[in-house]
Motif scaffolding. Structure first.
Motif, PDB file in Angstrom:
ATOM      1  N   ILE A 160      -7.050   5.797   0.471  1.00 56.48           N
ATOM      2  CA  ILE A 160      -7.497   5.814  -0.925  1.00 56.48           C
ATOM      3  C   ILE A 160      -6.471   5.107  -1.810  1.00 56.48           C
ATOM      4  CG2 ILE A 160      -8.046   7.343  -2.878  1.00 56.48           C
ATOM      5  CD1 ILE A 160      -9.183   9.298  -0.668  1.00 56.48           C
ATOM      6  N   ASN A 161      -5.206   5.291  -1.499  1.00 56.08           N
ATOM      7  CA  ASN A 161      -4.162   4.562  -2.230  1.00 56.08           C
ATOM      8  C   ASN A 161      -4.412   3.051  -2.152  1.00 56.08           C
ATOM      9  OD1 ASN A 161      -1.607   2.899  -2.081  1.00 56.08           O
ATOM     10  ND2 ASN A 161      -0.728   4.793  -2.874  1.00 56.08           N
ATOM     11  N   GLY A 162      -4.791   2.570  -0.969  1.00 57.07           N
ATOM     12  CA  GLY A 162      -5.005   1.132  -0.796  1.00 57.07           C
ATOM     13  C   GLY A 162      -6.221   0.608  -1.541  1.00 57.07           C
ATOM     14  N   THR A 166      -5.722   1.412  -9.657  1.00 60.45           N
ATOM     15  CA  THR A 166      -5.354   2.015 -10.947  1.00 60.45           C
ATOM     16  C   THR A 166      -4.033   2.774 -10.858  1.00 60.45           C
ATOM     17  OG1 THR A 166      -6.543   4.106 -10.560  1.00 60.45           O
ATOM     18  CG2 THR A 166      -7.798   2.308 -11.582  1.00 60.45           C
ATOM     19  N   HIS A 167      -3.445   2.882  -9.663  1.00 57.48           N
ATOM     20  CA  HIS A 167      -2.162   3.593  -9.586  1.00 57.48           C
ATOM     21  C   HIS A 167      -0.984   2.649  -9.846  1.00 57.48           C
ATOM     22  CE1 HIS A 167      -2.037   2.240  -5.292  1.00 57.48           C
ATOM     23  NE2 HIS A 167      -0.742   2.397  -5.409  1.00 57.48           N
ATOM     24  N   PHE A 168      -1.245   1.542 -10.536  1.00 55.80           N
ATOM     25  CA  PHE A 168      -0.121   0.612 -10.703  1.00 55.80           C
ATOM     26  C   PHE A 168       0.957   1.134 -11.651  1.00 55.80           C
ATOM     27  CE2 PHE A 168      -0.552  -1.937 -14.650  1.00 55.80           C
ATOM     28  CZ  PHE A 168      -1.863  -1.699 -15.026  1.00 55.80           C
ATOM     29  N   LEU A 170       2.605   3.725 -10.920  1.00 55.69           N
ATOM     30  CA  LEU A 170       3.659   4.061  -9.952  1.00 55.69           C
ATOM     31  C   LEU A 170       4.531   2.835  -9.660  1.00 55.69           C
ATOM     32  CD1 LEU A 170       4.865   5.992  -7.712  1.00 55.69           C
ATOM     33  CD2 LEU A 170       3.116   5.053  -6.188  1.00 55.69           C
ATOM     34  N   HIS A 171       3.906   1.674  -9.645  1.00 53.55           N
ATOM     35  CA  HIS A 171       4.611   0.451  -9.244  1.00 53.55           C
ATOM     36  C   HIS A 171       5.000  -0.414 -10.443  1.00 53.55           C
ATOM     37  CE1 HIS A 171       3.298   1.596  -5.304  1.00 53.55           C
ATOM     38  NE2 HIS A 171       2.044   1.265  -5.474  1.00 53.55           N
ATOM     39  N   ARG A 172       5.097   0.189 -11.617  1.00 50.83           N
ATOM     40  CA  ARG A 172       5.223  -0.633 -12.826  1.00 50.83           C
ATOM     41  C   ARG A 172       6.442  -1.552 -12.812  1.00 50.83           C
ATOM     42  NH1 ARG A 172       6.071   4.521 -13.287  1.00 50.83           N
ATOM     43  NH2 ARG A 172       7.864   5.424 -14.359  1.00 50.83           N
ATOM     44  N   ARG A 289       9.324  -2.689  -1.837  1.00 53.44           N
ATOM     45  CA  ARG A 289       9.584  -1.634  -2.822  1.00 53.44           C
ATOM     46  C   ARG A 289       8.303  -0.904  -3.199  1.00 53.44           C
ATOM     47  NH1 ARG A 289      14.418  -4.474  -6.298  1.00 53.44           N
ATOM     48  NH2 ARG A 289      15.897  -4.344  -4.588  1.00 53.44           N
ATOM     49  N   ILE A 290       7.227  -1.672  -3.319  1.00 57.14           N
ATOM     50  CA  ILE A 290       5.929  -1.038  -3.584  1.00 57.14           C
ATOM     51  C   ILE A 290       5.574  -0.100  -2.427  1.00 57.14           C
ATOM     52  CG2 ILE A 290       3.452  -1.551  -3.654  1.00 57.14           C
ATOM     53  CD1 ILE A 290       4.097  -3.951  -5.421  1.00 57.14           C
ATOM     54  N   GLN A 291       5.816  -0.559  -1.211  1.00 53.29           N
ATOM     55  CA  GLN A 291       5.487   0.261  -0.044  1.00 53.29           C
ATOM     56  C   GLN A 291       6.347   1.533  -0.008  1.00 53.29           C
ATOM     57  OE1 GLN A 291       6.385  -1.089   4.087  1.00 53.29           O
ATOM     58  NE2 GLN A 291       4.184  -1.390   4.178  1.00 53.29           N
ATOM     59  N   GLN A 293       7.488   3.102  -2.561  1.00 54.22           N
ATOM     60  CA  GLN A 293       6.934   4.010  -3.573  1.00 54.22           C
ATOM     61  C   GLN A 293       5.645   4.673  -3.074  1.00 54.22           C
ATOM     62  OE1 GLN A 293       6.737   1.090  -6.786  1.00 54.22           O
ATOM     63  NE2 GLN A 293       8.532   2.017  -7.753  1.00 54.22           N
ATOM     64  N   ASP A 294       4.820   3.907  -2.345  1.00 56.24           N
ATOM     65  CA  ASP A 294       3.602   4.508  -1.799  1.00 56.24           C
ATOM     66  C   ASP A 294       3.945   5.582  -0.763  1.00 56.24           C
ATOM     67  OD1 ASP A 294       1.629   3.222  -3.295  1.00 56.24           O
ATOM     68  OD2 ASP A 294       1.646   1.459  -2.008  1.00 56.24           O
ATOM     69  N   ALA A 295       4.994   5.334   0.047  1.00 58.71           N
ATOM     70  CA  ALA A 295       5.421   6.345   1.025  1.00 58.71           C
ATOM     71  C   ALA A 295       5.910   7.594   0.293  1.00 58.71           C
ATOM     72  CB  ALA A 295       6.514   5.776   1.913  1.00 58.71           C
TER      73      ALA A 295
HETATM   74 FE   LIG Z   1       0.446   1.483  -3.993  1.00 59.76          FE
END
Ligand SMILES: [Fe+2]
Ligand code: FES
Length: 382
Positions: A160-162, A166-168, A170-172, A289-291, A293-295
């Protein structure tokens, strides 16, 4: 609403066992799927095979044995099993006596798109072959890199994250675009597709992406279509006409999923060198870095599901909601035919201090990754 982490995946599909080049002739590895253990080995002639990872004699794991010709040899009493799992030799058996007719269960294997695949619950006919990425691998017009990783969260959380751009928030700090619009959604019982539009400005990550995609460097902003697909049980994202990401999942435990990610970037003649110079920056300074944060957030969403399984979730992104519906529906449909799912997943357990130092066990070296510890924030992890 029931706990997403109780939801399994349909085992009658192809799942990746390992990268093709991570399994040398004569090598055997353990591969886990839905809490069960499989041995995948490559025989001396180069063919890959998959068996239940439990010797027919005393159920010892076979992956710690050796490969002899096209057989796997149990490390305990040396019984040898052939590619289909049939017992073919017992070293202390009298030659003139017939071998007992015993076998371990075998599973279909194929190699495609740089991966060894297996079907954990074989069906007749077999499912359609796994996705073929050779259009990007062979043409010379693209270059690729891998971002494989073990995530310590449930498969559904990662999937679902992938699908959910809209969860950007988190990665701003690293997201290579600054605006996102959802344009559309299609869904059926095997596939969910979402269409977004992303707009990149002049931030650091945004400039690297624009360079990679060959976008107009003078324009203040550049927009690209972003298509995301959940082709059950795997994922693909396509950004403009210049970037394709394939994401193949192997759900191992209720809180562990191994993910094989290959990112393809188009490099037209004359721009290849430039993009190959930009690629390591993009991979290390943006994607890695995005990965991370997703972890990090995946472990937290796991805690949220396990500690508050029945409280409502208010999902406003229809793409995420459709992906979750498909994921749950496919599992329910399988469970209805195969019986109650009890026992297929280990019981819920919340990440605790013991897990922060837990060994990750045997796995291909390139996948080594510590659990995103609960003590560090996403920026500290980056
Ligand atoms: Fe993500
Ligand atoms: S346990 Fe495998 S040969 Fe005895």
């Amino acid at each position: 609403m029931s706990n997403l982490c109780d939801v399994g995946v349909d085992p009658r599909c192809w799942y990746p066992a390992c990268r093709t080049d991570e399994l040398r002739p004569g090598q055997a590895i353990e591969v886990r799927f839905l809490g069960r253990s499989y041995v995948v080995f490559r025989d001396r002639a180069g063919a890959a095979h998959c068996l239940d990872n439990a010797c027919a004699h005393r159920r010892v794991a076979l992956h710690e044995g050796e490969v002899r010709d096209c057989r796997i040899v149990c490390p305990y009493h040396g019984w040898e099993f052939g590619p289909d799992g049939a017992l073919e030799r017992i070293p202390y058996w009298e030659e003139d006596e017939e071998l007992p007719r015993l076998r371990v269960r075998g599973f279909p294997v194929t190699e495609r798109s740089g991966l060894v695949w297996f079907v954990p619950e074989p069906v007749d006919p077999l499912p359609p072959p796994p996705p073929d990425t050779s259009a990007w691998d062979d043409g010379g017009e693209w270059f690729s890199f891998r971002q494989d990783r073990v995530f310590h969260n449930h498969y559904g959380i990662g999937l679902i994250n992938g699908m959910d751009y809209t969860h950007f928030h988190l990665h701003r700090k690293y997201q290579p675009w600054s605006r996102l619009r959802l344009l559309g959604l299609t869904a059926d019982d095997g596939r969910v597709s979402g269409s977004y539009e992303v707009t990149s400005g002049r931030g650091r990550a945004e400039r690297v992406l624009r360079l990679l995609l060959g976008a107009d460097r003078a324009a203040p902003t550049v927009s690209h279509p972003l298509e995301v697909h959940y082709d059950y049980p795997h994922h693909q994202a396509v950004l403009g006409d210049g970037m394709v990401v394939w994401v193949f999942f192997r759900p191992e435990e209720r809180d562990r999923v191994t993910v094989y990610i290959t990112l393809y970037i188009r490099a037209r003649r004359g721009t290849r060198r430039l993009r190959q110079v930009a690629e390591p920056f993009f991979r290390r300074l943006v994607l890695a870095r995005i990965q991370e944060q997703d972890a990090w957030i995946g472990v937290r969403e796991q805690v949220a599901w396990e500690s508050r399984p029945d409280e409502p979730r208010c999902e406003l992104n229809p793409v995420s909601a459709a992906a979750e519906r498909l994921l749950r529906a496919r599992w329910q449909s399988y469970a209805r035919q195969a019986g109650p799912p009890a026992g297929r997943w280990p019981a819920a357990r919340l990440p605790g201090p013991d897990r922060r130092t837990a060994s990750l066990g045997v796995e291909p070296a390139s996948l080594g990754a510590e659990p995103a510890s609960l003590g560090a924030g996403p920026d500290e992890n980056a």
